[in-house]
Design a protein around this motif. Structure first.
Motif, PDB file in Angstrom:
ATOM      1  N   GLN A  14      83.595  15.323  20.133  1.00  0.00           N
ATOM      2  CA  GLN A  14      83.150  15.277  21.518  1.00  0.00           C
ATOM      3  C   GLN A  14      82.531  16.616  21.874  1.00  0.00           C
ATOM      4  OE1 GLN A  14      86.356  14.254  24.071  1.00  0.00           O
ATOM      5  NE2 GLN A  14      86.397  12.143  23.440  1.00  0.00           N
ATOM      6  N   GLN A  17      80.288  19.526  26.757  1.00  0.00           N
ATOM      7  CA  GLN A  17      79.643  19.068  27.990  1.00  0.00           C
ATOM      8  C   GLN A  17      80.320  17.808  28.509  1.00  0.00           C
ATOM      9  OE1 GLN A  17      77.579  21.019  29.249  1.00  0.00           O
ATOM     10  NE2 GLN A  17      76.636  19.884  30.889  1.00  0.00           N
ATOM     11  N   ARG A  18      80.724  16.940  27.625  1.00  0.00           N
ATOM     12  CA  ARG A  18      81.392  15.702  28.034  1.00  0.00           C
ATOM     13  C   ARG A  18      82.749  16.008  28.674  1.00  0.00           C
ATOM     14  NH1 ARG A  18      82.743  10.540  24.192  1.00  0.00           N
ATOM     15  NH2 ARG A  18      83.488   9.207  25.848  1.00  0.00           N
ATOM     16  N   ARG A  21      82.241  17.308  32.161  1.00  0.00           N
ATOM     17  CA  ARG A  21      81.934  16.240  33.120  1.00  0.00           C
ATOM     18  C   ARG A  21      83.205  15.541  33.595  1.00  0.00           C
ATOM     19  NH1 ARG A  21      76.746  13.709  30.047  1.00  0.00           N
ATOM     20  NH2 ARG A  21      75.318  15.394  30.545  1.00  0.00           N
ATOM     21  N   TYR A  22      84.111  15.258  32.667  1.00  0.00           N
ATOM     22  CA  TYR A  22      85.370  14.626  33.073  1.00  0.00           C
ATOM     23  C   TYR A  22      86.199  15.570  33.942  1.00  0.00           C
ATOM     24  CZ  TYR A  22      84.607  10.577  30.143  1.00  0.00           C
ATOM     25  OH  TYR A  22      84.104   9.432  29.603  1.00  0.00           O
ATOM     26  N   MET A  25      84.819  15.382  37.412  1.00  0.00           N
ATOM     27  CA  MET A  25      85.260  14.138  38.067  1.00  0.00           C
ATOM     28  C   MET A  25      86.720  14.272  38.514  1.00  0.00           C
ATOM     29  SD  MET A  25      82.788  11.646  37.776  1.00  0.00           S
ATOM     30  CE  MET A  25      83.432  10.062  37.394  1.00  0.00           C
ATOM     31  N   ALA A  71      78.681  13.934  40.135  1.00  0.00           N
ATOM     32  CA  ALA A  71      79.142  13.884  38.743  1.00  0.00           C
ATOM     33  C   ALA A  71      78.906  12.497  38.149  1.00  0.00           C
ATOM     34  CB  ALA A  71      80.621  14.244  38.677  1.00  0.00           C
ATOM     35  N   TYR A  72      79.125  11.451  38.933  1.00  0.00           N
ATOM     36  CA  TYR A  72      78.904  10.086  38.448  1.00  0.00           C
ATOM     37  C   TYR A  72      77.447   9.868  38.106  1.00  0.00           C
ATOM     38  CZ  TYR A  72      79.107   5.024  38.216  1.00  0.00           C
ATOM     39  OH  TYR A  72      79.015   3.723  37.791  1.00  0.00           O
ATOM     40  N   GLN A  74      75.251  12.134  37.295  1.00  0.00           N
ATOM     41  CA  GLN A  74      74.911  12.948  36.137  1.00  0.00           C
ATOM     42  C   GLN A  74      75.483  12.335  34.859  1.00  0.00           C
ATOM     43  OE1 GLN A  74      76.715  16.815  36.023  1.00  0.00           O
ATOM     44  NE2 GLN A  74      75.009  17.686  34.876  1.00  0.00           N
ATOM     45  N   MET A  75      76.654  11.765  34.953  1.00  0.00           N
ATOM     46  CA  MET A  75      77.326  11.237  33.779  1.00  0.00           C
ATOM     47  C   MET A  75      76.709   9.909  33.311  1.00  0.00           C
ATOM     48  SD  MET A  75      81.357  10.668  33.495  1.00  0.00           S
ATOM     49  CE  MET A  75      82.166  11.557  32.237  1.00  0.00           C
ATOM     50  N   PHE A  76      76.323   9.064  34.245  1.00  0.00           N
ATOM     51  CA  PHE A  76      75.855   7.724  33.888  1.00  0.00           C
ATOM     52  C   PHE A  76      74.383   7.491  34.226  1.00  0.00           C
ATOM     53  CE2 PHE A  76      80.442   7.215  34.686  1.00  0.00           C
ATOM     54  CZ  PHE A  76      80.812   6.790  33.433  1.00  0.00           C
ATOM     55  N   SER A  77      73.609   8.551  34.326  1.00  0.00           N
ATOM     56  CA  SER A  77      72.187   8.382  34.647  1.00  0.00           C
ATOM     57  C   SER A  77      71.372   7.923  33.442  1.00  0.00           C
ATOM     58  CB  SER A  77      71.607   9.679  35.199  1.00  0.00           C
ATOM     59  OG  SER A  77      71.618  10.675  34.199  1.00  0.00           O
TER      60      SER A  77
END
Length: 78
Positions: A14, A17-18, A21-22, A25, A71-72, A74-77
């Protein structure tokens, strides 16, 4: 340029950056929780006037919602 996998993707790791992001959130949810706590906490627990506590609670809740939405997106764009 070709679509080559990064080292982390090839090795199944992982990326940092991941995880960040969490964490962002999680902090957004924490801010919302702090806002709710300030709204419903008894007056003896927080030595503030009720109107100040309610205003701060609303500010924390809105700030948490804004951070969560950013954040959402950015994470799921992708």
């Amino acid at each position: 340029m070709s679509n080559r996998l990064s080292t982390e993707e090839r090795l199944g790791r992982q990326s940092p950056q991941r995880l960040i992001r969490y964490f962002v959130m999680f902090m957004a949810v924490l801010y919302c929780g702090l806002g709710v706590f300030m709204w419903v906490a008894p007056a003896t627990m927080l030595p503030l006037q009720p109107t100040v506590r309610h205003i701060l609670g609303v500010v924390f809740i809105f700030y948490g919602i804004i951070r969560f939405v950013r954040a959402y997106r950015q994470m799921f764009s992708k």
